[in-house]
Motif scaffolding. Structure first.
Motif, PDB file in Angstrom:
ATOM      1  N   ILE A   1       0.839  -1.205   0.000  1.00 29.45           N
ATOM      2  CA  ILE A   1       0.000   0.000   0.000  1.00 29.45           C
ATOM      3  C   ILE A   1       0.874   1.255   0.000  1.00 29.45           C
ATOM      4  O   ILE A   1       2.019   1.212   0.417  1.00 29.45           O
ATOM      5  CB  ILE A   1      -0.945   0.031   1.240  1.00 29.45           C
ATOM      6  CG1 ILE A   1      -0.130   0.106   2.516  1.00 29.45           C
ATOM      7  CG2 ILE A   1      -1.881  -1.153   1.230  1.00 29.45           C
ATOM      8  CD1 ILE A   1      -0.954   0.444   3.734  1.00 29.45           C
ATOM      9  N   ALA A   2       0.295   2.324  -0.490  1.00 32.79           N
ATOM     10  CA  ALA A   2       1.061   3.576  -0.541  1.00 32.79           C
ATOM     11  C   ALA A   2       0.104   4.742  -0.412  1.00 32.79           C
ATOM     12  O   ALA A   2      -1.100   4.558  -0.204  1.00 32.79           O
ATOM     13  CB  ALA A   2       1.835   3.662  -1.857  1.00 32.79           C
ATOM     14  N   GLY A   3       0.664   5.940  -0.539  1.00 35.81           N
ATOM     15  CA  GLY A   3      -0.160   7.145  -0.537  1.00 35.81           C
ATOM     16  C   GLY A   3      -0.917   7.315   0.767  1.00 35.81           C
ATOM     17  O   GLY A   3      -0.435   6.953   1.848  1.00 35.81           O
ATOM     18  N   GLN A   4      -2.090   7.866   0.666  1.00 39.18           N
ATOM     19  CA  GLN A   4      -2.900   8.184   1.838  1.00 39.18           C
ATOM     20  C   GLN A   4      -3.085   6.982   2.759  1.00 39.18           C
ATOM     21  O   GLN A   4      -3.011   7.098   3.983  1.00 39.18           O
ATOM     22  CB  GLN A   4      -4.261   8.717   1.384  1.00 39.18           C
ATOM     23  CG  GLN A   4      -5.161   9.172   2.531  1.00 39.18           C
ATOM     24  CD  GLN A   4      -4.771  10.542   3.083  1.00 39.18           C
ATOM     25  OE1 GLN A   4      -4.543  11.468   2.330  1.00 39.18           O
ATOM     26  NE2 GLN A   4      -4.672  10.647   4.395  1.00 39.18           N
TER      27      GLN A   4
ATOM     28  N   TYR B   1      -1.162   4.361   3.212  1.00 36.98           N
ATOM     29  CA  TYR B   1       0.057   4.078   3.972  1.00 36.98           C
ATOM     30  C   TYR B   1       0.233   5.106   5.089  1.00 36.98           C
ATOM     31  O   TYR B   1       0.488   4.764   6.235  1.00 36.98           O
ATOM     32  CB  TYR B   1       1.268   4.104   3.030  1.00 36.98           C
ATOM     33  CG  TYR B   1       2.568   3.909   3.773  1.00 36.98           C
ATOM     34  CD1 TYR B   1       2.957   2.630   4.209  1.00 36.98           C
ATOM     35  CD2 TYR B   1       3.397   4.989   4.054  1.00 36.98           C
ATOM     36  CE1 TYR B   1       4.129   2.456   4.901  1.00 36.98           C
ATOM     37  CE2 TYR B   1       4.581   4.825   4.762  1.00 36.98           C
ATOM     38  CZ  TYR B   1       4.954   3.550   5.174  1.00 36.98           C
ATOM     39  OH  TYR B   1       6.115   3.370   5.862  1.00 36.98           O
ATOM     40  N   PHE B   2       0.049   6.361   4.715  1.00 38.72           N
ATOM     41  CA  PHE B   2       0.179   7.445   5.698  1.00 38.72           C
ATOM     42  C   PHE B   2      -0.760   7.210   6.876  1.00 38.72           C
ATOM     43  O   PHE B   2      -0.349   7.275   8.038  1.00 38.72           O
ATOM     44  CB  PHE B   2      -0.122   8.784   5.020  1.00 38.72           C
ATOM     45  CG  PHE B   2      -0.056   9.967   5.952  1.00 38.72           C
ATOM     46  CD1 PHE B   2       1.156  10.573   6.246  1.00 38.72           C
ATOM     47  CD2 PHE B   2      -1.214  10.470   6.548  1.00 38.72           C
ATOM     48  CE1 PHE B   2       1.212  11.657   7.109  1.00 38.72           C
ATOM     49  CE2 PHE B   2      -1.158  11.556   7.421  1.00 38.72           C
ATOM     50  CZ  PHE B   2       0.057  12.149   7.691  1.00 38.72           C
TER      51      PHE B   2
ATOM     52  N   ARG C   1      -2.065   4.496   7.909  1.00 36.05           N
ATOM     53  CA  ARG C   1      -1.703   3.342   8.725  1.00 36.05           C
ATOM     54  C   ARG C   1      -0.545   3.700   9.660  1.00 36.05           C
ATOM     55  O   ARG C   1      -0.542   3.351  10.836  1.00 36.05           O
ATOM     56  CB  ARG C   1      -1.323   2.152   7.842  1.00 36.05           C
ATOM     57  CG  ARG C   1      -1.399   0.846   8.635  1.00 36.05           C
ATOM     58  CD  ARG C   1      -1.024  -0.330   7.806  1.00 36.05           C
ATOM     59  NE  ARG C   1       0.387  -0.357   7.512  1.00 36.05           N
ATOM     60  CZ  ARG C   1       0.961  -1.201   6.666  1.00 36.05           C
ATOM     61  NH1 ARG C   1       0.218  -2.068   5.996  1.00 36.05           N
ATOM     62  NH2 ARG C   1       2.251  -1.176   6.459  1.00 36.05           N
TER      63      ARG C   1
ATOM     64  N   ILE D   1       6.682   8.691   9.742  1.00 38.00           N
ATOM     65  CA  ILE D   1       6.732   9.097   8.336  1.00 38.00           C
ATOM     66  C   ILE D   1       8.165   9.559   8.057  1.00 38.00           C
ATOM     67  O   ILE D   1       8.753  10.285   8.859  1.00 38.00           O
ATOM     68  CB  ILE D   1       5.771  10.282   8.091  1.00 38.00           C
ATOM     69  CG1 ILE D   1       4.345   9.887   8.428  1.00 38.00           C
ATOM     70  CG2 ILE D   1       5.891  10.791   6.656  1.00 38.00           C
ATOM     71  CD1 ILE D   1       3.755   8.841   7.525  1.00 38.00           C
TER      72      ILE D   1
ATOM     73  N   ARG E   1      10.898  10.366   2.258  1.00 37.79           N
ATOM     74  CA  ARG E   1      10.477   9.917   0.935  1.00 37.79           C
ATOM     75  C   ARG E   1       9.057   9.382   0.900  1.00 37.79           C
ATOM     76  O   ARG E   1       8.532   9.060  -0.158  1.00 37.79           O
ATOM     77  CB  ARG E   1      11.419   8.805   0.458  1.00 37.79           C
ATOM     78  CG  ARG E   1      12.769   9.370   0.098  1.00 37.79           C
ATOM     79  CD  ARG E   1      13.822   8.284   0.068  1.00 37.79           C
ATOM     80  NE  ARG E   1      15.093   8.886  -0.296  1.00 37.79           N
ATOM     81  CZ  ARG E   1      15.845   8.472  -1.298  1.00 37.79           C
ATOM     82  NH1 ARG E   1      15.476   7.448  -2.032  1.00 37.79           N
ATOM     83  NH2 ARG E   1      16.976   9.081  -1.562  1.00 37.79           N
ATOM     84  N   ASP E   2       8.436   9.249   2.072  1.00 33.24           N
ATOM     85  CA  ASP E   2       7.065   8.751   2.114  1.00 33.24           C
ATOM     86  C   ASP E   2       6.094   9.798   1.589  1.00 33.24           C
ATOM     87  O   ASP E   2       6.320  10.995   1.699  1.00 33.24           O
ATOM     88  CB  ASP E   2       6.663   8.411   3.564  1.00 33.24           C
ATOM     89  CG  ASP E   2       7.500   7.266   4.114  1.00 33.24           C
ATOM     90  OD1 ASP E   2       8.090   6.512   3.307  1.00 33.24           O
ATOM     91  OD2 ASP E   2       7.585   7.156   5.357  1.00 33.24           O
ATOM     92  N   TRP E   3       5.003   9.286   1.055  1.00 33.93           N
ATOM     93  CA  TRP E   3       3.932  10.211   0.680  1.00 33.93           C
ATOM     94  C   TRP E   3       3.350  10.822   1.947  1.00 33.93           C
ATOM     95  O   TRP E   3       3.266  10.180   2.987  1.00 33.93           O
ATOM     96  CB  TRP E   3       2.834   9.429  -0.063  1.00 33.93           C
ATOM     97  CG  TRP E   3       1.739  10.343  -0.544  1.00 33.93           C
ATOM     98  CD1 TRP E   3       1.668  10.987  -1.749  1.00 33.93           C
ATOM     99  CD2 TRP E   3       0.580  10.745   0.193  1.00 33.93           C
ATOM    100  NE1 TRP E   3       0.548  11.759  -1.818  1.00 33.93           N
ATOM    101  CE2 TRP E   3      -0.156  11.633  -0.635  1.00 33.93           C
ATOM    102  CE3 TRP E   3       0.072  10.441   1.465  1.00 33.93           C
ATOM    103  CZ2 TRP E   3      -1.360  12.228  -0.234  1.00 33.93           C
ATOM    104  CZ3 TRP E   3      -1.115  11.034   1.865  1.00 33.93           C
ATOM    105  CH2 TRP E   3      -1.830  11.915   1.025  1.00 33.93           C
TER     106      TRP E   3
END
Lengths: 315, 245, 245, 315
Positions: free
Chosen positions: D1-4, D6-7, D9, D17, D20-22
């Protein structure tokens, strides 16, 4: 008659040369050098005393000192004006000072380390200056002589103030008296050297005397001054740091110790205590003021243009 | 009275610290004429300080020198404006513009003080301050309408000193207490603003739009500058307690 | 011995006044890294001062603070170089260039002092001064070989401080008296000159050709600057005689 | 998972965070603002203390103070680095400060009038800063949290030093003790205001807490701090200028006096005692340093060009 003949007659009659009169190139050169050096000395001479304005120990003394240093700026102005009548503009003279090409009295390369120096400078330095300058009131070049009259009047006032500072200190606490004696000890020999090298080592003096610029020899002035302060120091309750000092009844002259002429030459050559500092400060003030002077010029130009336009409009 | 003495102390401290700041210019001016002019102004201002402090001191049996040299920082009553550093010539002129116009308006009214001594000091000072005002205005106009550099510097200088203008016009309980012996600072503001607006317009300068500094000099709460000013001013006198000079 | 104490006093006063001058840069540097670097150098230098003054004070039963805060101007023994004003960043770097190279050479020899304490202080100081030297050299080269403005400013800065170089290398009677416990200043000159010549060449700067100032700091004869430095440095301590902090 | 997802979670797991993370734009904006304000506060905060370095009353205190102010410059550096990981370079942040567009902690707009302020600033101002910052060590943004760990360690050292200064003064002469009390009186209320407005007037707090940046409310932090200093002040033998201060057994909370929030707003709006002075000094330092920074850049460029030429030559 005119030209050299007129000049020679004026000198022979001990009368005055004025700006529009013909004069020998060497006479003009000598005067420009002497008058501008004198002006520079007033300007640089502000620094040792300005050093104590913000720390003056009473408000009365602060006011007197401020007035004195300001007078010196005024003397600088008269003298630059006198020099300008000889054809060299003030900014040229000022540039010579900034470039280190013109000299100023080497006494101002000694530091003013304590408050008592305000007394010693007034009493000894201004005193020596007066002894030098009173005869210059009769200098053959009119504008110089007249500037000297005005300056001498103020200088003698300054000398009295310096004397008063020392007197107050001498009658004060032991620490104050010590401070006064120490200042006199430090300024005595440099003040005597203000009259220049001994007569047998002063090559330019003769011509200056022939031109009625200089009236007495260096040594004559020096021993006259030493006699004066030898008396005054008693009133102060202090001593002069000169074990050889005495009045010689036979010759009618004051005898003083040998002076350290090597030191004199060192200071003139830039190796004194404060030469670098004095010049650095003068240059800094000049540089910091550049934008201000430019603004004043630009504004004056604009105003002149405006006035001219108005006149055309009105015509 | 104590109130009048306290009031004289304020006026005296403003003048004293301003004179101290100005005197630093002597031998450092942009031209010889300015060494003389700023020296004159400093000298006049010191004279006013001496008169006010001498008068204030009567109430407490203290001399002008007792007050100048032997008070601590928090005992001084000067406004923050006079404590501001000299900066370049433009900053000094900006401070002078404010102070000389302020003092001119103040002394113009103080000549009518019900206290005869204050009235007399003001009368004498007024003529001198009128010249100071003239000097500051002329330079403000010259620098403002001179070169591009001088215009920018003068505008920056005004911005630097402007936060300290408002304090000069603050009223407080002492002003109420001295009544007609003194002058209500707030009553001078309108004329001050009008006068300054005129000068700045002629100088092609903008009236600064910056927030006021809190101030507090009248309560003995000073800027960080005053400690340095006093350390220098008082150092010699304090090394020799009881001495005369 | 008295002589060694007097000698330590010189070294201590040089370091103390230099640290005092340098510390003014903290919060005023040309970039944050320089606030830190100059702060570090000032702090190291103050540390050296404390060691030397503490050691000197043993001879007279006086603490480092007695010596720093309760001596008068003429009792200080620093050279004129360290009394010179900070000026712009270039002037400070020029002064640092001279002082750090001088101190580096001096301490390099002082580690062999017959006086164990002086040798130990020098050994510790040497590492730090080596960094100061590096810092000053790097900036000299950067400013000298940077822009036209920085070149001119750096050259002017060197001319300003150069009159005070010679005094650092003057021998006198005390140097004779301390003998192998100290370092003969004149013995450092040749290396100093060679080193400086190399740095200035890399920096595309000219060795100044200006007359020396007389000097006299080692005899207690100081520039007009020292009085101001001490007035500020000592003001608070002197207001509270006998207090501890 | 990525983006919102991932954030969300990471936040839900109270994990971190990394650069390099979104991340949501608002999260990034909030952090840049908070971290850079914090950095600016370190930089401006050097000034009140630097004001006493040259006058520190003992060499030991001088050394400690120098080291402390220098640490603050170091904190500024870490924090600018942390902010840069969010994409805004340091010179942009610095320009925001110089232009008056970015804020800094308003406590630094109060003057350091006496030496005792070095104690009060250390004890109260650094103390309040620590109370604010310790929870930030767990802030969801990694680089910020890690910078905080390092900073908190040093700050608590500074706080101890401040306490020590006050203790020494309090046990000193009557004048010293008075100086200490006066400093505490002046810094108490401004220090309490460092935690920001009361919770019901702090609109941004909720979102910051949801993002795991902020962990406790302003009022929670404030009353915890007040409880701490209420105990410590007894050891100092001084008093806090707060007649209403008491521990409320019932609620388990410390009660303190009403704070003057109008003053707080005034100072933030630029009408504090030293806002103008602090900014003027920062701008002056920046302007005076322009030619130095330019020179460093020019030199680096020349050197890079030289190295490049050498490499070509070697190839």
């Amino acid at each position: 008659i005119a030209g050299q003949a007129y000049f020679d007659r004026v000198i022979a009659e001990d009368s005055r040369i004025e700006p529009r009169d013909w004069m020998p190139a060497a006479y003009r050169r000598t005067l420009v050098r002497q008058v501008s050096q004198h002006a520079h000395s007033e300007i640089i001479g502000m620094q040792p005393e300005a050093n104590w304005i913000t720390r003056a120990p009473s408000l009365k003394r602060k006011a007197i000192l401020m007035a004195k240093v300001q007078d010196e700026a005024g003397h600088g102005l008269y003298l630059y004006s006198a020099a300008e009548t000889l054809g060299t503009p003030r900014d040229v003279l000022n540039q010579q000072l900034l470039d280190g090409k013109a000299k100023y009295s080497s006494i101002f390369n000694y530091p003013a380390r304590t408050w008592a120096d305000m007394g010693a400078i007034g009493w000894l330095v201004d005193g020596a200056a007066i002894a030098n300058q009173v005869p210059l009131c009769r200098a053959s070049y009119g504008p110089y002589g007249r500037a000297m009259v005005r300056i001498c009047k103020e200088e003698s006032f300054h000398q009295r103030q310096g004397f008063e500072i020392l007197l107050e200190l001498s009658n004060g606490t032991p620490a104050q008296k010590q401070m006064a004696q120490d200042a006199v000890d430090r300024f005595y020999a440099p003040a005597l050297m203000m009259f220049g090298p001994p007569d047998d080592d002063s090559p330019n003096s003769k011509q200056s005397m022939a031109w009625n610029i200089k009236r007495f020899s260096n040594d004559e002035l020096r021993q006259r001054f030493v006699g004066m302060i030898a008396e005054q120091v008693k009133v102060l309750g202090l001593t002069l740091p000169d074990p050889e000092l005495r009045y010689d009844e036979e010759t009618g002259r004051w005898i003083h110790m040998e002076l350290d002429w090597q030191e004199f030459k060192d200071v003139i050559a830039g190796r004194g205590p404060c030469n670098a500092q004095r010049m650095a400060r003068r240059r800094e003030a000049h540089e910091n003021g550049t934008w201000v002077r430019e603004a004043a010029r630009a504004y004056a130009k604009k105003q002149a243009a405006k006035r001219a336009a108005e006149e055309i409009g009105a015509a | 009275t104590e109130d009048v003495a306290q009031y004289a102390l304020r006026l005296g401290d403003d003048a004293l610290i301003l004179a101290q700041r100005l005197s630093h210019w002597i031998s450092r001016g942009p031209e010889l004429e300015e060494d003389i002019a700023l020296g004159n102004i400093a000298l006049d201002t010191l004279g006013h300080a001496r008169s006010f402090l001498t008068y204030a001191g009567h109430a407490w049996d203290r001399t002008e020198d007792d007050l100048a040299y032997w008070r601590e920082e928090e005992e001084f009553r000067c406004a923050w404006m006079v404590e501001q550093p000299n900066g370049d010539f433009g900053v000094t002129i900006a401070r002078q513009l404010v102070m000389s116009v302020y003092q001119y308006l103040l002394y113009s009214k103080l000549v009518d003080s019900t206290d005869a001594t204050l009235a007399a000091i003001a009368a004498k000072a007024l003529k001198e301050v009128d010249y100071h005002r003239d000097h500051a205005i002329q330079w403000t106009v010259r620098l403002g309408d001179g070169t591009e550099e001088s215009h920018d510097r003068m505008q920056a200088a005004l911005e630097l000193v402007w936060p300290y203008v408002d304090e000069l016009f603050d009223d407080d309980a002492l002003i109420d207490a001295v009544g007609d012996a003194g002058v209500r600072p707030s009553s001078l503001r309108e004329t001050f603003d009008a006068h300054l607006a005129e000068v700045l317009a002629e100088a092609t300068l903008d009236l600064p739009d910056v927030p006021r500094a809190r101030g507090g000099g009248r309560r003995g709460e000073h800027t960080e500058h005053l400690g340095y000013i006093l350390a220098e001013m008082q150092v010699l006198a304090r090394k020799h307690p009881g001495a005369t000079w």
